[in-house]
Design a protein around this motif. Structure first.
Motif: not given
Ligand code: FAD
Length: 456
Positions: A393-416
């Motif tokens: 699960v932690l590995k999947a989270c590690d992989e998700l974050v850079p993908e979001a950033l690459a798509l012009g996104g951000t680390l967190s929208g509301e949870h912090g």
């Protein structure tokens, strides 16, 4: 912590509002994330003066302090990772004033968000920030995390309604920011700086917020889509058409199936995505907006459109969305609720990525989203007792974050950020921004005793 310090702290609040009983400490060692760490003492102050006195002792003795509200955060923000004191604000739970003539409310930090909502609603007003956790999240917690919710799309997040704060600093000094005026441009905006600071800069003991008139009416529409691409294209098309719904929420097939399995609400389990849309305002405008939205939904190949005839039917439609988290939690005992956010036009791309990453890591995931904000909540379900699965699960989270950033996104929208996202800060902020942030932290908390071990 030495026994005499514990005794000194307990004396400040009195024996009934201090505990170091092991069974109580365990209760304050975790939140809605997955990590745990025991504090050494938990204190329940009821006044700013008590909080100030606690901080004076903590500062003198270099003891870590973790502020805590409802403990409902999803990123490990209130885990006392370095032990020390948990200052739990839930007993400071008074609504001090509601001034509808000035459009303000003044509350203590332990007031539960929903209790304020109900109190102002009775008077014909609304406090817009509405996290899905509003039945447990405290006002202090929502300010400290700058919480949002389904209404964010139209109404904005907590910082947009925050006018002033009373805050106890690391050394016990009491800082007052902002005030009761709707406009205030006096110096640096310390109120906004503290909003979202996750208990790392000070302990909030009083909050002044702005109210708005309650909308006269609302209408809810549900639309089902065979293809996820059409579902998120419809989101962009509704916004591009000049309508800002109060809420525009998406559920993917995995989530819909989980909800259906648990609650049997009659949702279509063969479609890839469902949208729930709520518009609010005056009755005539709503009629026009609903027609316009329905036309867009048809154009984007919705296979089924349900328009709620009345409030009871609207509630039934929203029950599906409100049940999503609970339904997913029933699949396995633990859940990590991710919070990556991308520009709305990249919503489908991000959802596809989430599913691909989770499949590759052998993790079950349901995705629901505040689609109008591009704020996705991939919910990974797992069993924390299975260490190997948790690591995946932690590995999947590690992989998700850079993908979001690459798509012009951000680390967190509301949870912090908390513990969960802290390692990713250097990916999301450049070295200059990080340096400024550390400088701010050093000024507010030179000994680093406030919620240490977190994002700054
Ligand atoms: C089912 C569920 C649904 C959720 N939905 C949403 C949602 O829609 N939107 C959203 O934004 N969040 C959501 N959350 C996350 C969470 O509810 C919010 O982050 C909420 O704002 C936390 O409030 P709390 O009182 O529980 O704070 P806590 O979890 O106790 O603390 C959160 C942070 O605030 C700090 N803090 C708390 N009180 C104070 C204070 N008085 N002074 C200084 N710092 C303080 C803590 O140190 C910690 O860093 C959800 C959580 C759950 C479990």
């Amino acid at each position: 912590m030495r026994d005499e310090i514990k005794k000194e702290l307990a004396k400040i609040v009195g024996p009934d509002r201090a505990t170091d009983a092991p069974e109580h400490l365990v209760t304050y060692s975790f939140d809605a994330y997955t990590e745990e760490h025991l504090p050494e003492i938990v204190l329940f102050p009821v006044t700013t003066e008590e909080v100030s006195a606690i901080m004076k002792v903590a500062y003198r003795e270099d003891v870590p302090v973790t502020p805590r509200g409802g403990g409902s955060n999803l990123a490990g923000e209130s885990i006392p990772i370095r032990g020390g004191i948990v200052v739990c604000l839930t007993k400071m739970d008074k609504i001090l004033a509601i001034d509808t003539g000035s459009l303000t409310a003044t509350v203590q930090p332990g007031v539960v968000n929903l209790d304020l909502q109900k109190a102002v609603e009775k008077l014909g007003f609304m406090y817009p920030p509405d996290p899905a956790s509003w039945a447990v999240a405290t006002m202090g917690g929502t300010v400290a995390t700058n919480a949002g919710g389904p209404r964010t799309l139209k109404y904005g997040v907590t910082k947009d309604y925050l006018l002033g704060l009373t805050v106890v600093l690391a050394n016990g000094d009491v800082l007052k920011t902002g005030g009761r005026t709707l406009k205030n441009v006096t110096g640096y905006n310390l109120t906004t700086l503290l909003c979202g600071s996750e208990g790392t800069l000070g302990i909030i003991t009083e909050i002044i917020v702005r109210l708005v008139p309650r909308p006269l009416a609302s209408r809810t529409v549900r639309a089902d889509f065979v293809k996820l691409e059409d579902c998120s294209d419809a989101v962009s098309a509704i916004l591009a058409g000049g309508i800002i719904p109060a809420s525009l929420e998406l559920m993917d097939q995995f989530t819909v199936r989980a909800v259906e399995k648990s609650f049997n609400l009659g949702l279509p389990v063969d479609v890839e995505g469902i949208l729930l849309i709520q518009v609010d305002g005056g009755p005539e405008t709503l009629e026009r907006e609903v027609k316009q939205i329905e036309a867009v939904l048809k154009e984007k190949h919705a296979v089924n459109i349900v328009s709620a005839a009345d409030a009871a039917e609207a509630d039934r439609l929203w029950l599906a969305r409100r049940s999503a988290g609970t339904a997913l939690m029933r699949i396995k005992p633990n859940i990590v609720t991710e919070d990556v956010t991308v520009p709305v036009s990249n919503l489908t791309a991000m959802i596809r990525k989430v599913v691909e990453i989770c499949e590759r890591n052998g993790i079950s995931v349901g995705v629901f989203a505040h689609a109008g904000d591009g704020n996705l909540h991939p919910c990974m379900v797992f069993d924390r007792r299975d260490e190997e699965e948790y690591q995946r699960v932690l590995k999947a989270c590690d992989e998700l974050v850079p993908e979001a950033l690459a798509l012009g996104g951000t680390l967190s929208g509301e949870h912090g950020i908390g513990l969960a996202k802290a390692p990713f800060m250097p990916l999301a902020m450049d070295s200059v921004a990080l340096r400024v942030m550390h400088g701010i932290k050093d000024y507010f908390d030179p000994k680093g005793i406030l919620n240490p071990g977190k994002f700054v």
